[in-house]
Structure formats: C-alpha cells, structure tokens
Design a protein around this motif. Structure first.
Motif, PDB file in Angstrom:
ATOM      1  N   ASN A 156       0.477  -1.190   0.108  1.00 24.24           N
ATOM      2  CA  ASN A 156       0.365   0.095  -0.328  1.00 24.24           C
ATOM      3  C   ASN A 156       0.888   1.600   0.267  1.00 24.24           C
ATOM      4  OD1 ASN A 156      -2.567  -1.457   0.321  1.00 24.24           O
ATOM      5  ND2 ASN A 156      -2.728  -1.308   2.409  1.00 24.24           N
ATOM      6  N   ARG A 157       1.953   1.177   1.173  1.00 25.06           N
ATOM      7  CA  ARG A 157       2.504   2.620   0.775  1.00 25.06           C
ATOM      8  C   ARG A 157       3.880   2.578  -0.846  1.00 25.06           C
ATOM      9  NH1 ARG A 157       3.929   0.821   6.279  1.00 25.06           N
ATOM     10  NH2 ARG A 157       4.909  -0.475   5.464  1.00 25.06           N
ATOM     11  N   GLU A 158       3.714   2.033  -1.053  1.00 29.47           N
ATOM     12  CA  GLU A 158       4.323   1.622  -2.815  1.00 29.47           C
ATOM     13  C   GLU A 158       3.354   2.228  -3.506  1.00 29.47           C
ATOM     14  OE1 GLU A 158       7.952   1.732  -3.687  1.00 29.47           O
ATOM     15  OE2 GLU A 158       7.930   1.036  -1.190  1.00 29.47           O
TER      16      GLU A 158
ATOM     17  N   ARG B 132       2.023   7.332 -11.651  1.00 25.86           N
ATOM     18  CA  ARG B 132       0.592   7.448 -12.081  1.00 25.86           C
ATOM     19  C   ARG B 132       0.908   6.632 -13.888  1.00 25.86           C
ATOM     20  NH1 ARG B 132      -1.129  12.516  -9.627  1.00 25.86           N
ATOM     21  NH2 ARG B 132       0.426  13.109 -11.553  1.00 25.86           N
ATOM     22  N   LYS B 133       1.631   6.548 -14.087  1.00 23.84           N
ATOM     23  CA  LYS B 133       1.646   6.346 -15.983  1.00 23.84           C
ATOM     24  C   LYS B 133       1.796   4.585 -15.841  1.00 23.84           C
ATOM     25  CE  LYS B 133       3.417   9.971 -18.287  1.00 23.84           C
ATOM     26  NZ  LYS B 133       4.298  11.160 -18.837  1.00 23.84           N
ATOM     27  N   GLN B 134       3.313   4.445 -14.502  1.00 26.32           N
ATOM     28  CA  GLN B 134       2.652   2.386 -14.534  1.00 26.32           C
ATOM     29  C   GLN B 134       1.916   1.738 -14.217  1.00 26.32           C
ATOM     30  OE1 GLN B 134       5.973   2.798 -12.255  1.00 26.32           O
ATOM     31  NE2 GLN B 134       7.865   2.972 -14.021  1.00 26.32           N
ATOM     32  N   LEU B 135       1.224   2.670 -12.992  1.00 25.83           N
ATOM     33  CA  LEU B 135      -0.115   2.454 -12.208  1.00 25.83           C
ATOM     34  C   LEU B 135      -1.272   1.914 -13.818  1.00 25.83           C
ATOM     35  CD1 LEU B 135      -0.901   0.957 -10.144  1.00 25.83           C
ATOM     36  CD2 LEU B 135      -2.446   3.795  -9.064  1.00 25.83           C
ATOM     37  N   CYS B 136      -1.597   3.295 -14.576  1.00 28.56           N
ATOM     38  CA  CYS B 136      -2.532   2.342 -15.458  1.00 28.56           C
ATOM     39  C   CYS B 136      -1.972   1.495 -16.386  1.00 28.56           C
ATOM     40  CB  CYS B 136      -2.686   3.943 -16.234  1.00 28.56           C
ATOM     41  SG  CYS B 136      -3.416   5.819 -15.517  1.00 28.56           S
TER      42      CYS B 136
ATOM     43  N   MET C 276       4.195   5.756  -5.714  1.00 26.83           N
ATOM     44  CA  MET C 276       3.338   5.754  -7.357  1.00 26.83           C
ATOM     45  C   MET C 276       1.888   6.858  -8.007  1.00 26.83           C
ATOM     46  SD  MET C 276       3.230   1.960  -8.268  1.00 26.83           S
ATOM     47  CE  MET C 276       3.348   2.042  -9.871  1.00 26.83           C
ATOM     48  N   LEU C 277       1.565   6.534  -6.782  1.00 25.64           N
ATOM     49  CA  LEU C 277      -0.231   7.515  -7.606  1.00 25.64           C
ATOM     50  C   LEU C 277       0.865   9.067  -7.062  1.00 25.64           C
ATOM     51  CD1 LEU C 277      -2.765   5.813  -5.368  1.00 25.64           C
ATOM     52  CD2 LEU C 277      -2.326   6.265  -7.628  1.00 25.64           C
ATOM     53  N   LYS C 278       1.640   9.033  -6.098  1.00 21.21           N
ATOM     54  CA  LYS C 278       1.817  10.574  -5.892  1.00 21.21           C
ATOM     55  C   LYS C 278       2.482  11.453  -6.736  1.00 21.21           C
ATOM     56  CE  LYS C 278       1.422  10.743  -1.077  1.00 21.21           C
ATOM     57  NZ  LYS C 278       2.187  11.058   0.119  1.00 21.21           N
TER      58      LYS C 278
END
Length: 80
Positions: free
Chosen positions: A60-62, A73-77, A66-68
């Motif tokens: 969750n911390r990681e 965010r690009k990687q998460l998408c 990433m979201l910040k």
C-alpha cells in the motif's frame, strides 16, 4: 445380613463413581492435549497473518508513492 447388602451396594456405587471420575479425568487430559495442539496452530496462523498484514502495508505504501508521482500514475495505469 441386611448390613452386608447395604455395604455391598455402597461399594458398587463407589466403584461406578470411581470409573466415572477416571473417565472424566482421561477426557480432561485429552481435551488439554487437543487445546495445546490447537494453540500451536493458532499461534502459527497469527504469525502468518501478521506477516501478510505487514506485506500488504508495504504494498500500500508503494502504491501511494506511485500515485503521488506522474511516472508512477502512468505505470499504475499500464498495470491496470
């Protein structure tokens, strides 16, 4: 004669009581053994659960990191 009959009946009743108490004692020991075995299992499960919770907190911390970030965010998408 009557006195001997009464004593014999009392002896029989005491023998039955002794057998019952012995059986209850054995059952108590069996229950104790089973509980000790289950205690070990529950302790192991608690340790594994704690480990999983800690791992989830790390993940969750990681994800929050990433979201910040824009790159995150690009990687998460891309992952989703």
């Amino acid at each position: 004669q009557r006195q001997k009959l009464i004593v014999r009946e009392q002896d029989d009743a005491l023998d039955d009581l002794h057998l019952s108490v012995t059986r209850i004692g054995e059952m108590g020991l069996n229950i104790h053994t089973e509980l000790k075995e289950q205690e070990v299992i529950v302790d192991e499960l608690a340790e594994r659960t704690d480990h999983a919770v800690n791992n989830m907190a790390d993940v969750n911390r990681e994800v929050q990191k990433m979201l910040k970030s824009k790159e995150g965010r690009k990687q998460l998408c891309l992952i989703i």
